[in-house]
Structures are given as structure tokens and as C-alpha cells.
Scaffold this motif. Structure first.
Motif, short mmCIF file in Angstrom:
data_model
loop_
_atom_site.label_atom_id
_atom_site.label_comp_id
_atom_site.label_asym_id
_atom_site.label_seq_id
_atom_site.Cartn_x
_atom_site.Cartn_y
_atom_site.Cartn_z
N HIS A 199 40.60 44.26 46.34
CA HIS A 199 40.80 45.69 46.07
C HIS A 199 39.60 46.44 46.63
O HIS A 199 38.47 46.27 46.14
CB HIS A 199 40.93 45.94 44.57
CG HIS A 199 41.97 45.09 43.91
ND1 HIS A 199 43.28 45.48 43.80
CD2 HIS A 199 41.89 43.85 43.35
CE1 HIS A 199 43.97 44.54 43.18
NE2 HIS A 199 43.15 43.54 42.90
N TYR A 244 41.76 53.77 49.04
CA TYR A 244 42.04 52.43 48.51
C TYR A 244 42.87 51.61 49.50
O TYR A 244 43.83 52.10 50.11
CB TYR A 244 42.81 52.51 47.19
CG TYR A 244 43.25 51.16 46.66
CD1 TYR A 244 42.37 50.35 45.97
CD2 TYR A 244 44.55 50.69 46.88
CE1 TYR A 244 42.76 49.10 45.51
CE2 TYR A 244 44.95 49.45 46.42
CZ TYR A 244 44.05 48.65 45.73
OH TYR A 244 44.45 47.42 45.28
N GLY A 254 44.53 47.53 49.39
CA GLY A 254 44.70 46.27 48.67
C GLY A 254 45.31 45.22 49.58
O GLY A 254 46.30 45.49 50.26
N ARG A 273 37.87 49.98 47.45
CA ARG A 273 37.82 51.43 47.24
C ARG A 273 36.70 52.01 48.09
O ARG A 273 35.58 51.50 48.08
CB ARG A 273 37.60 51.76 45.76
CG ARG A 273 38.76 51.28 44.88
CD ARG A 273 38.80 51.96 43.53
NE ARG A 273 39.96 51.52 42.76
CZ ARG A 273 41.17 52.05 42.87
NH1 ARG A 273 41.38 53.05 43.72
NH2 ARG A 273 42.19 51.58 42.15
N HIS A 274 37.01 53.06 48.84
CA HIS A 274 36.05 53.61 49.80
C HIS A 274 36.07 55.13 49.75
O HIS A 274 37.05 55.75 49.32
CB HIS A 274 36.38 53.12 51.20
CG HIS A 274 37.79 53.41 51.64
ND1 HIS A 274 38.16 54.56 52.29
CD2 HIS A 274 38.94 52.68 51.49
CE1 HIS A 274 39.47 54.53 52.54
NE2 HIS A 274 39.96 53.41 52.06
#
Length: 217
Positions: free
Chosen positions: A150, A133, A135, A152-153
Motif C-alpha cells: 500500500h 494511493y 495498491g 501513499r504519496h
């Protein structure tokens, strides 16, 4: 804090969502109602509690009126910044006052924009990094707007991005909005544990008391 501010009366949550705060507050014995713009959020709430336990009106927290009068209205997790214009944010304060009994309180949790971290020519700051993550916030300082990104990977390089727009508000501006709706600032702390609010704080919990009967004018 919310339990204490509600006293012996009912509470109203603006942007109640799925009941993350309202349900435990209700379990402490405070009658809670809510206003929520997003029907799927209310549907998720209904899988946890029924309408009789926590009644919810679907609508905009700046203008929608819930039945009854309350000793406490609260808006947490930066909710007021989801209203993207100053007039809407001012309306939100007036709507809170409209719902309160004399002597009632309006509690707001809100972030402090990290503009001091922006060097000349840069318009983004990273606010959180952890495995899987990232941000970051991008700023439009001319129009007092930011967008939170945001990301997410996974280890394979696949990524999903979710963005949320906000209008950020400095504490002094928030206090003026409160005054326009008949509120006075009672307290401001850096967190829910009543930590001291300083120039280094990145958020605040502010408690406003209704100083005149705006909702009866």
C-alpha cells in the motif's frame, strides 16, 4: 447478514480489531465478543465501547478460546489469509467449531487471488489506483503467498509504504478446511448484498454450518 445468521444467540468475531463490524452488530441487539491479537487495536476499541459491552480476549484466533458458546463466529476482510500457513488456517476452522453451539454458523469474507492477471514472467498486479494511493500485490505462486503493498504519496514526491503478507486460499481449499472441522457450506455469494458468485468474482462471503459436534469430540 450477520444479524440474521446470529439468530437469537451471541456472536464471536475473530480478529475483531477496533470494532468496525462488532459495534454496529452489537447496536442491532446481538451480544458480541471478540478475539484480537493486537493490543493497540483493543485499546482503540475501548475508546468506543467498554468491556462489559463487547468483551475481548487478546490472543491468536487459531488457538485462543473465548468463554461461552455462540450461534455465530465470523471473520471478515480477508482475516483468515493473515494466517500464513495451511495448518494455521485449518486450526482456525477448528477453533470456530469449538466455540459454536450445535447448528451454529461460521461466516468468512475472503478475496479471490488475481492470478489470471499475471502474464508469464510477471509476479505483481495492481489492485487499486486513486489520487495519492497505489495498491499492488506481489505473488509467490509456488508457496501460495502474496504481499499487499500500500503506497501513499503526496504531490511533493514523498511516499509511505505499508506491506501485509497473506496466504491466499482458493474456495475449494477453503471448503475442504471447513469439512475437516465438521462444517458444510450453506451459501456463497460475491458480496454482502448476496450477489451471485461466479468465475469473475474477486471476493466471496461464505457461510458454513456446523454439521457435527466437532467441539464436543
Amino acid at each position: 447478514l450477520l444479524h440474521a445468521d446470529a439468530g437469537d444467540g451471541p456472536a464471536l468475531e475473530f480478529a475483531i480489531g477496533t470494532g468496525r463490524v462488532a459495534i454496529p452488530l452489537s447496536e442491532r441487539g446481538v451480544p458480541v465478543a471478540g478475539i484480537e491479537l493486537c493490543p493497540p487495536m483493543v485499546e482503540r476499541l475501548r475508546t468506543k465501547v467498554d468491556e462489559a459491552t463487547i468483551p475481548v480476549i487478546v490472543g491468536d484466533m487459531a488457538t485462543t478460546v473465548a468463554p461461552g458458546e455462540f450461534t455465530l463466529v465470523y471473520l471478515v476482510f480477508n482475516g483468515i489469509s493473515n494466517l500464513l500457513t495451511q495448518p494455521e488456517q485449518v486450526q482456525c476452522f477448528h477453533n470456530a467449531a469449538r466455540h459454536l453451539r450445535p447448528g451454529g454458523r461460521f461466516v468468512i469474507e475472503l478475496f479471490i487471488p488475481a492470478l489470471r492477471q499475471l502474464p508469464p514472467g510477471q509476479d505483481a498486479t495492481v489492485f487499486h489506483v486513486e489520487p495519492g494511493y497505489i495498491g499492488l500485490d506481489t505473488y509467490d505462486v509456488l508457496n501460495q503467498q502474496l504481499v499487499s503493498h500500500h503506497v501513499r504519496h503526496d504531490d511533493g514526491g514523498q511516499a509511505r509504504v505499508w506491506r501485509s503478507p497473506h496466504r491466499y486460499i482458493w474456495p475449494a481449499e477453503l471448503d475442504l478446511m471447513a469439512q475437516l472441522a465438521g462444517f458444510e457450506l450453506e451459501s456463497r455469494h460475491a458480496d454482502w448484498s448476496n450477489g451471485e458468485f461466479t468465475s469473475e468474482s474477486n471476493q466471496h462471503v461464505s457461510v458454513y454450518g456446523l454439521s457435527f459436534l466437532e467441539n464436543h469430540l
